[in-house]
Design a protein around this motif. Structure first.
Motif, PDB file in Angstrom:
ATOM      1  N   GLY A   1      -3.412   5.557  -4.876  1.00  0.00           N
ATOM      2  CA  GLY A   1      -3.096   5.352  -3.471  1.00  0.00           C
ATOM      3  C   GLY A   1      -3.439   6.538  -2.595  1.00  0.00           C
ATOM      4  N   HIS A   2      -2.728   6.642  -1.490  1.00  0.00           N
ATOM      5  CA  HIS A   2      -3.011   7.676  -0.488  1.00  0.00           C
ATOM      6  C   HIS A   2      -2.976   9.073  -1.114  1.00  0.00           C
ATOM      7  CE1 HIS A   2      -1.393   4.727   2.779  1.00  0.00           C
ATOM      8  NE2 HIS A   2      -2.449   4.265   2.144  1.00  0.00           N
ATOM      9  N   GLY A   3      -3.988   9.868  -0.813  1.00  0.00           N
ATOM     10  CA  GLY A   3      -4.075  11.222  -1.363  1.00  0.00           C
ATOM     11  C   GLY A   3      -4.904  11.324  -2.627  1.00  0.00           C
ATOM     12  N   THR A   4      -5.367  10.186  -3.151  1.00  0.00           N
ATOM     13  CA  THR A   4      -6.194  10.190  -4.355  1.00  0.00           C
ATOM     14  C   THR A   4      -7.575  10.755  -4.043  1.00  0.00           C
ATOM     15  OG1 THR A   4      -5.050   8.245  -5.211  1.00  0.00           O
ATOM     16  CG2 THR A   4      -7.222   8.721  -6.141  1.00  0.00           C
TER      17      THR A   4
ATOM     18  N   ARG B   1       0.842  -1.186   0.000  1.00  0.00           N
ATOM     19  CA  ARG B   1       0.000   0.000   0.000  1.00  0.00           C
ATOM     20  C   ARG B   1       0.875   1.233   0.000  1.00  0.00           C
ATOM     21  NH1 ARG B   1      -5.435  -1.427   3.035  1.00  0.00           N
ATOM     22  NH2 ARG B   1      -5.618  -3.528   2.279  1.00  0.00           N
ATOM     23  N   GLY B   2       0.282   2.369  -0.342  1.00  0.00           N
ATOM     24  CA  GLY B   2       1.029   3.611  -0.351  1.00  0.00           C
ATOM     25  C   GLY B   2       0.535   4.532  -1.432  1.00  0.00           C
ATOM     26  N   THR B   3       1.464   5.179  -2.119  1.00  0.00           N
ATOM     27  CA  THR B   3       1.093   6.185  -3.107  1.00  0.00           C
ATOM     28  C   THR B   3       1.971   6.071  -4.345  1.00  0.00           C
ATOM     29  OG1 THR B   3       0.474   7.696  -1.335  1.00  0.00           O
ATOM     30  CG2 THR B   3       0.852   8.677  -3.493  1.00  0.00           C
TER      31      THR B   3
ATOM     32  N   ASP C   1       3.336  18.045  -2.246  1.00  0.00           N
ATOM     33  CA  ASP C   1       3.680  17.445  -0.942  1.00  0.00           C
ATOM     34  C   ASP C   1       4.046  18.508   0.060  1.00  0.00           C
ATOM     35  OD1 ASP C   1       3.183  14.940  -1.834  1.00  0.00           O
ATOM     36  OD2 ASP C   1       5.267  14.354  -2.116  1.00  0.00           O
TER      37      ASP C   1
ATOM     38  N   GLY D   1      -7.669   3.736  -3.422  1.00  0.00           N
ATOM     39  CA  GLY D   1      -7.270   4.535  -2.266  1.00  0.00           C
ATOM     40  C   GLY D   1      -6.004   4.081  -1.574  1.00  0.00           C
ATOM     41  N   GLU D   2      -5.623   2.821  -1.807  1.00  0.00           N
ATOM     42  CA  GLU D   2      -4.459   2.275  -1.107  1.00  0.00           C
ATOM     43  C   GLU D   2      -3.279   1.946  -2.019  1.00  0.00           C
ATOM     44  OE1 GLU D   2      -3.879   1.803   2.114  1.00  0.00           O
ATOM     45  OE2 GLU D   2      -5.830   2.480   2.825  1.00  0.00           O
ATOM     46  N   GLN D   3      -3.527   1.779  -3.332  1.00  0.00           N
ATOM     47  CA  GLN D   3      -2.453   1.288  -4.201  1.00  0.00           C
ATOM     48  C   GLN D   3      -2.244   2.094  -5.470  1.00  0.00           C
ATOM     49  OE1 GLN D   3      -2.663  -2.934  -5.025  1.00  0.00           O
ATOM     50  NE2 GLN D   3      -3.581  -3.335  -3.045  1.00  0.00           N
TER      51      GLN D   3
END
Length: 147
Positions: A81-84, A7-9, A147, A76-78
């Protein structure tokens, strides 16, 4: 138990055409009951064996949106991912998912607009290699510039 990739971004700058990510999950009776409670959709086709036996499905089925939620998990996780940010989703349900079925939710990049940070994803869920759900998602991908 989920079987998936890390998982991540993946930022828009690193997304490539044809990228694919997935998650696999066995849909349990507990999942169906929890989804019914959260969504307040207590249709007996999902919860009552006797009722469901007399429907076109000839047995209980999972909520379609529970299955679709696995697509959301991949996005949302892959990928990205995060921030989508989800912008839109189309869905077509092709076959029922039953308690005990292993669902594989996959998303594949089919279009990228780097300037607008928009990604279009082909989405599908499979049980035993057979498509049970198809659709397309449009998302706003995260960027290293923000970021």
């Amino acid at each position: 138990m989920l079987d998936n990739l890390p998982r991540g971004t993946i930022c828009i700058e690193d997304i490539e055409m044809g990228m694919v990510r997935h998650v696999q999950k066995v849909v349990t009776d507990q999942d169906i009951e929890m989804f019914a409670q959260i969504s307040t959709d207590r249709n007996p086709v999902h919860l009552d064996d006797d009722y469901a036996q007399d429907t076109i499905f000839e047995g209980r089925i999972a909520h379609g949106m529970l299955t679709a939620g696995l697509i959301s998990a991949v996005i949302g996780e892959q990928l990205p991912g995060h921030g989508t940010v989800y912008l839109g989703q189309t869905l077509k349900f092709l076959a029922p998912v039953r308690p005990g079925d292993m669902v594989r939710a996959e998303v594949e990049v089919i279009d990228i607009d780097i300037a607008k940070r928009r990604v279009t994803l082909d989405c599908r869920c499979l049980v035993g290699g057979k498509k049970v759900l198809i659709g397309e998602a449009k998302v706003l991908a995260p960027s290293r510039k923000f970021d």
